[in-house]
Design an enzyme around this catalytic site. Structure first.
Site, PDB file in Angstrom:
ATOM      1  N   ARG A   1      16.725 -10.208 -30.139  1.00 52.52           N
ATOM      2  CA  ARG A   1      15.907  -9.000 -30.055  1.00 52.52           C
ATOM      3  C   ARG A   1      14.445  -9.384 -29.843  1.00 52.52           C
ATOM      4  O   ARG A   1      13.800  -9.916 -30.739  1.00 52.52           O
ATOM      5  CB  ARG A   1      16.046  -8.146 -31.319  1.00 52.52           C
ATOM      6  CG  ARG A   1      15.148  -6.898 -31.274  1.00 52.52           C
ATOM      7  CD  ARG A   1      15.555  -5.817 -32.254  1.00 52.52           C
ATOM      8  NE  ARG A   1      15.378  -6.172 -33.645  1.00 52.52           N
ATOM      9  CZ  ARG A   1      15.429  -5.294 -34.657  1.00 52.52           C
ATOM     10  NH1 ARG A   1      15.655  -4.009 -34.401  1.00 52.52           N
ATOM     11  NH2 ARG A   1      15.280  -5.693 -35.902  1.00 52.52           N
TER      12      ARG A   1
ATOM     13  N   ASP B   1      12.217  -4.233 -44.142  1.00 51.46           N
ATOM     14  CA  ASP B   1      11.577  -4.853 -42.992  1.00 51.46           C
ATOM     15  C   ASP B   1      10.482  -3.925 -42.497  1.00 51.46           C
ATOM     16  O   ASP B   1      10.101  -2.969 -43.193  1.00 51.46           O
ATOM     17  CB  ASP B   1      12.595  -5.200 -41.900  1.00 51.46           C
ATOM     18  CG  ASP B   1      13.242  -3.981 -41.255  1.00 51.46           C
ATOM     19  OD1 ASP B   1      12.827  -2.829 -41.540  1.00 51.46           O
ATOM     20  OD2 ASP B   1      14.161  -4.169 -40.435  1.00 51.46           O
TER      21      ASP B   1
END
Length: 560
Positions: free
Chosen positions: A180, A469
């Site tokens: 990613r 996160d």
């Protein structure tokens, strides 16, 4: 898939920077960084900027226009101009490449060497190698992460901890790597791009992450029976997907790869993208493997988009926004139905609960909650799911095994009964709107403590038995901003004000252990900027990166 012999994947270790490249490294020269920042690799990323940098800027300007439109009262809608694409029953996406046919459990995590080895030894089907929300974008993390991937793909990675514990890859088949890159909105200030007209600017983080990875690793991945696969984050509409598709085609041609070798899975993690799922699949159809329900960023995107549209759009405590509330249910059902109608994988999201090996009660509770979450996804038709911790893999796999049996996926499970309206996707009025004093404290705590970790270079942090996160920190700070803006009153009768949040910040700062090297004061400053200002930063990581993670000489050399 095949490749031509001209693929220029370089493994040079000591060649000086190519003076013909207009991409200049400004970051520190760490050991082995020259193996990634080779002249040929920098030239390739320069070519990506020449070809696509202006289109990236156009798409970012369009994002601003779209935000203003929503702020002025226009709701998101299904596009009338693309209705023929949605009505056409015949087109399909390319689907899984080699190693992607069974995606029932995908483990996510950053790309430091220890986490790379742990993820590849985890037993999951797929590893999401994350340079985005689970990575703090220090120069060392970004190029060090590329090195970890380079070595892992060639099975030459190892690591020894400070305590002397060695980490090595196990023998046998490893999870398929899906990388990613960072989103379109982010820049890499440690690389200065000078265009053909002589104008300099910070490089696009997306093009840097993608370009370095595909240049160095495409051939090795294909030779190993896999391919260059990507998760695409933060996409807001089908035109952004078209841009990625053109980048893929250009890169395949430049590197001598067969068309369609690159495969992408798109995270549907913005409210605008939820209205264009089918169009996003269509634009990427020759390179697309599927869609993912990126739940945390999706919630953040909703709050951000409608934060100023009135008290009816005020969200409750974060823990009340579950996957079974109506607007989240509509989003996931639409995603599964859309994917399977077009031959694309539908991948579920990440439950934040994680086990604690030192606390059996916490672990039991986490496993039960994760089991419920994955059971819902599997029975709803998802083909796989995410976990953030190796100890959750067996629990998640068991729920998908019950539904899939010996099948690798359930792409053949169509959902013709699913009909989702725009009103259902935007239905927040049915939420339990309660906000509590504890919810305020939790948001202050999560945002500040996560950012403190992020500033120290750790992008995925276990806090209070939840994996946090950048996306969950964004939810926390955006809720604080919205609650202040509307003077929300908690169920205990407390009006939420700037002064209240400041007091909670002060209390938190007074309670934490001030070990040498901590960044709590800096983290609190970012929370104040992102939650207490009249203006609302679109992403808290943009100012945080510019002010705290970029070396001072680079701040002077690269425009903000």
């Amino acid at each position: 898939m095949t490749t031509h012999t001209s693929t220029p994947a370089s493994t040079s270790t000591s060649t000086p920077v190519n003076t013909h490249s207009r991409l200049e490294p400004l970051g520190s020269d760490e050991p082995r960084f020259d193996e990634i920042l080779t002249p040929d690799a920098l030239t390739f990323v320069t070519r990506l900027h020449d070809q696509f940098g202006h289109r990236r800027q156009e798409r970012l300007h369009e994002r601003m226009a779209s935000r203003r439109s929503v702020e002025n009262g226009r709701d998101f809608r299904f596009l009338t101009e693309t209705a023929p694409i949605r009505r056409d029953p015949d087109w399909r996406v390319a689907g899984a490449g080699p190693g992607l046919h069974d995606r029932r459990v995908e483990i996510t995590g950053p790309t430091d060497r220890k986490m790379t080895i742990n993820a590849l030894n985890s037993g999951a089907q797929v590893w999401l190698a994350d340079l985005e929300d689970a990575t703090s974008p220090t120069w060392q993390n970004i190029i060090g992460g590329q090195l970890s991937l380079f070595d892992a793909i060639r099975r030459q990675i190892d690591f020894t901890s400070d305590e002397g514990k060695p980490y090595r890859l196990t023998t046998g088949e490893l999870p398929t790597i899906v990388m990613r890159p960072r989103g379109w909105h982010l820049v890499e200030k440690h690389l200065r791009f000078t265009d053909r007209a002589g104008q300099s600017q910070a490089a696009s983080a997306s093009l840097v992450d993608f370009g370095l990875y595909v240049f160095h690793n495409a051939k090795a991945l294909i030779d190993g029976g896999r391919g260059p696969y990507f998760y695409l984050p933060k996409i807001e509409n089908h035109l952004e997907a078209r841009l990625w598709d053109d980048i893929f085609t250009y890169s395949e041609n430049a590197l001598g790869l067969e068309h369609g070798t690159i495969r992408a899975t798109v995270l549907i993690e913005t409210i605008s993208a939820a209205f264009e799922m089918e169009e996003i699949l269509y634009e990427l159809r020759e390179h697309c493997a599927g869609l993912n329900a990126g739940r945390w960023d999706y919630i953040f995107s909703f709050i951000k988009s409608y934060r100023g549209r009135g008290p009816q759009f005020v969200f409750p405590d974060r823990d009340r926004i579950t996957m079974t509330v109506p607007f989240m249910r509509a989003y996931t059902e639409l995603l599964v139905a859309t994917c399977h109608r077009r031959g694309a994988f539908a991948i579920g999201g990440m439950s934040a609960f994680i086990p604690n090996r030192r606390d059996p009660a916490v672990t039991a509770a986490a496993l039960a909650k994760v089991s419920d979450d994955k059971r819902r996804e599997a029975t709803d038709g998802f083909d796989g799911t995410w976990v953030a911790h190796p100890d959750l893999i067996d629990t998640a796999r068991a729920e998908f095994d019950r539904v899939l049996g010996g099948r690798p996926n359930q792409l053949d499970r169509l959902r013709p009964e699913v009909e989702v309206t725009a009103e259902q996707l935007l239905d927040v009025r049915s939420l339990d709107k309660r906000v509590t004093d504890a919810g305020v404290r939790a948001n202050v705590s999560v945002a500040t403590r996560y950012l403190e970790s992020w500033l120290r270079g750790v992008g995925a942090a276990a806090l209070d038995n939840l994996m946090e996160d950048a996306a969950t920190a964004e939810i926390s700070r955006s809720q604080l901003w919205q609650w202040i803006a509307y003077g929300t009153v908690t169920v205990e009768g407390t009006r939420i004000t700037r002064a209240l949040v400041e007091a909670e910040l002060d209390a938190l700062l007074g309670s934490v252990d001030r070990m040498p090297g901590n960044r709590y004061d800096d983290a609190a400053a970012i929370v104040r900027l992102a939650s207490l200002s009249d203006d609302f930063p679109t992403f808290l990581t943009i100012p945080a990166y510019a002010h705290y993670l970029v070396d001072v000489p680079i701040l002077e050399a690269v425009a903000a």
